[in-house]
Every structure is written in C-alpha cells, then in structure tokens.
Enzyme design. Sequence first.
Site, PDB file in Angstrom:
ATOM      1  N   GLY A 113       0.806  -1.199   0.000  1.00 23.73           N
ATOM      2  CA  GLY A 113       0.000   0.000   0.000  1.00 23.73           C
ATOM      3  C   GLY A 113       0.846   1.260   0.000  1.00 23.73           C
ATOM      4  O   GLY A 113       1.994   1.264  -0.431  1.00 23.73           O
ATOM      5  N   GLY A 128       2.678   4.630   1.795  1.00 28.64           N
ATOM      6  CA  GLY A 128       3.233   5.165   3.024  1.00 28.64           C
ATOM      7  C   GLY A 128       4.636   4.707   3.351  1.00 28.64           C
ATOM      8  O   GLY A 128       5.317   4.070   2.548  1.00 28.64           O
ATOM      9  N   GLU A 148      -1.704  -2.481  -6.820  1.00 32.19           N
ATOM     10  CA  GLU A 148      -2.533  -1.361  -7.250  1.00 32.19           C
ATOM     11  C   GLU A 148      -1.681  -0.121  -7.500  1.00 32.19           C
ATOM     12  O   GLU A 148      -2.023   0.728  -8.307  1.00 32.19           O
ATOM     13  CB  GLU A 148      -3.607  -1.057  -6.209  1.00 32.19           C
ATOM     14  CG  GLU A 148      -3.038  -0.645  -4.873  1.00 32.19           C
ATOM     15  CD  GLU A 148      -3.934  -1.033  -3.714  1.00 32.19           C
ATOM     16  OE1 GLU A 148      -3.642  -0.584  -2.598  1.00 32.19           O
ATOM     17  OE2 GLU A 148      -4.888  -1.793  -3.918  1.00 32.19           O
TER      18      GLU A 148
END
Length: 436
Positions: free
Chosen positions: A214, A216, A237
Amino acid sequence: MTTKNYKVVTPAEAVKVIKSGDHVHLSSVASSPQCLINAMCARGDAGELKDVHIHHLHTEGPAPYTEAKYEGVFQHDAFFVGANVRKSVQAGFADYIPIFLSETQRLYRDGYIKCNVAMIQVCPPDEHGYVSLGTSVDATLAAVETADHVIAVINKNVPRAFGQAMIPMSLIDIFVEDDTPLEPAHFSEPSEVEKLIGLHCAELIEDGACLQMGIGAIPNAVLAQLGNHKDLGIHTEMFADGVLPLVESGVINGANKGIDKGKMVSTFLMGSQKVYDFIHNNPQVLMMDVGYTNDPFLIAKNPKTTAINSALQVDITGQVCADSLGTKFYSGVGGQIDFVYGASRSKGGKAIIAMPSVTNKGVSKIAPVLAPGAGVVTTRNHMHWFVTEYGAVNLYGKTLQERAKLLITVAHPDHREALEQAAFERFGSHFRFVTK
C-alpha cells in the site's frame, strides 16, 4: 483520427459541456487535471452550475470543489479519501462511496453511476493516433469508455505508459493542452518503529514472491530490507520510489510470476518524478485497469503473492479497521481486501496487515473492541498475518482466544496487561494468559 487534425480549446471552453446535475470523473493521483478543475470551479463561482457530482480515487494537489462555499454546487462523492479532501469529508461538505477498489470500475461499466464527463490527462499522441493515460488507469479507463463527453489534457509530462493505459484518440471528444508538471507524492522517511515493522515483514517475504504494498512509509521500509532477495515480482494497485533500486539491482524481475511474467503490473502511481520517468516508454511496466490489477482470482495466479497493507485499529479477534474511526474518515476501503483475498489463495501466498502498536499519542491500536463507528475493512475471517514493531503473528486457523493471546504478544508492553484483562472479561475465567 491522426495526430495532426485534433482541435485544441481552452480549459474554460472545454468545461462548458458540464451541466448541472452531471457526474464528473477526474483522473487520479498525479494526473488530476488541475487546469480543468480550476475552470470548472470558475463556472461554479459564476453561478452557472449546481448539484454536480465529482468522483475520483485518491488525488494529489488541490481539490477546491470540496470547499464549503461550493455546497449545493459540487457534491464530492469520491471512491477514496485522500489527505486533500479529508477535512471536507469529516466536516460533511464532501462524502465518499465505500467500495472495493476492484469494483470501482463496475460503478461506471454496470451503470450504477452515470459518467457524464470524464476529465483526464494524457501524453502527446504517437504516430498511430494513440495516447496514454500514464499514471492513472484505475477506474479512469471505465469512465472514458462510458462517458458522454471525454475531455483530455494533452500534457508532455504525462509518461507514455503501456498496457491498458494506451487508448485511441477517437475515445476523446475535447482536447486541451497544458504542460503543468504532474503532482509528486511526498513520503516521510520511515521512523525507527516503521523500520522494525519493515524488517519483520521482510522476513516473511520469500524469494520468488510477487509483491503488493500500500501507500506510506511502511512499504518503503519493507522494500529497503529486500536487497538480498531474488526473483521478486510486482502485481499491485500502486508502487512508488522504493521499488526502483530493486529493479535496478535485478531483485525485482518478475521471473517467478504466474501471469505477466517479467512485467510489473500496476493501476495507478504515486511517487517522485523518478517514478514517472521510469514508466515512460518502459515495456517492463503494464498500467492496467483496476478490474485487472485488483481481481483476487487473477492475483492468486501469481505464486507466493505477498500483500502488505496497513490499518488504523485491530481488535483482539482480528477485525481490521482501515478506513474510519467513528465519525473520522481517513481513507476508504481501497484495495486491501482485494489483495488480502487474492494473496491468501495464492500458492505459498501471505496476506499481511502491518501497523505500529500505538498511535502518536501512545494509545494502543490493538483494542479490546473496535471504536464505535469504525469501519471493518478486513474481517477476522480474512485475517492471516499481523505485524507490529514487536513481531509477526499468524492468526489464520486460530480460535478467538488464541488470536487474542497472539495479538497481545505484539501489542505495546505498556498495554498488554489491560488487553489481557479485556480478553479475560470477554472470554471468561477460562482465558489464561500471562503477559511477558
């Protein structure tokens, strides 16, 4: 249509096709078409529009249509809540639609949301009359395919990315030119806690794994630990700068992937200009529709798929909150469950939820129960690996009491006794666990 005969208009002229009550899609992240957004807002300022619905995934840069002054003019109904719209959503001037990232494209293709106008950015056309959506394919391709009007900003700074990012100019109705640089994403350096989490996650990643991570500091901390790995792949993604050194060193080569062997697959990008330069004219990268990248059954075709995602809070049974706590909306459902589900079905795969054990204020993020109003993104039925700075535990196949015991071992030491007491009260006197 050839590259020689398209007509260019001004942003102000282009957005005249927007009517009151329309639904408008914006390309996401780095590719938000700011010149069109500003022109649309100027029409709002002039009193020419009302009840216009704005849809998009995470965007970088200003989002003026969410300001309080546009109440009744623009209704922000995004599919993901980024930092630039978070305060407006929490204040009620904007809203979001909870939906799995893989299904955002279905909202348009299956007619749940009408796309009247798609506002996108593309690279300059090639000699064959094709342009590229660059860093934003996600649900944007579906919006382009179904929109009544497609307005495209031709921008030399949009990378010419391959895969489903390549579209014919015939899909575009109105052309604007603007060479404003793409919005970069800025990530902070991992803290010592995040580095420890990255180390624990990296220890779970095997050679030949296919990675999804993801957004971060934690994903970057994980990637920094993978320099000695071999034959890693990318099906995700999004990715950012952290993958580039691993590609350059040959660690990421996609050699073990089950589909798209040798290719890096993504649907949108967040990163510095280095990332945008990396995908330009790079056949190693496929920018694909979100219905492809986030399809759990396609994800599972890659062996050893390892998905690493973050959370806001986890309860002692393994329920994961990742979008909102009470009335505070932080992001959205996103692609977490798409990849948790896909990775858990991949041969040798691992689904990992990773987060610091406490908030910046020292509050335990492992809780007896989730906060009232917290959104459950990953259910305890889907929960496998969980990682904090204190280690990694696998909850899959464990009873509720066994899960509580394991989660307490990776909680912050200052909070373990209270969590143990909460588990005792929840499960009864037969719950026995001595905190170390």
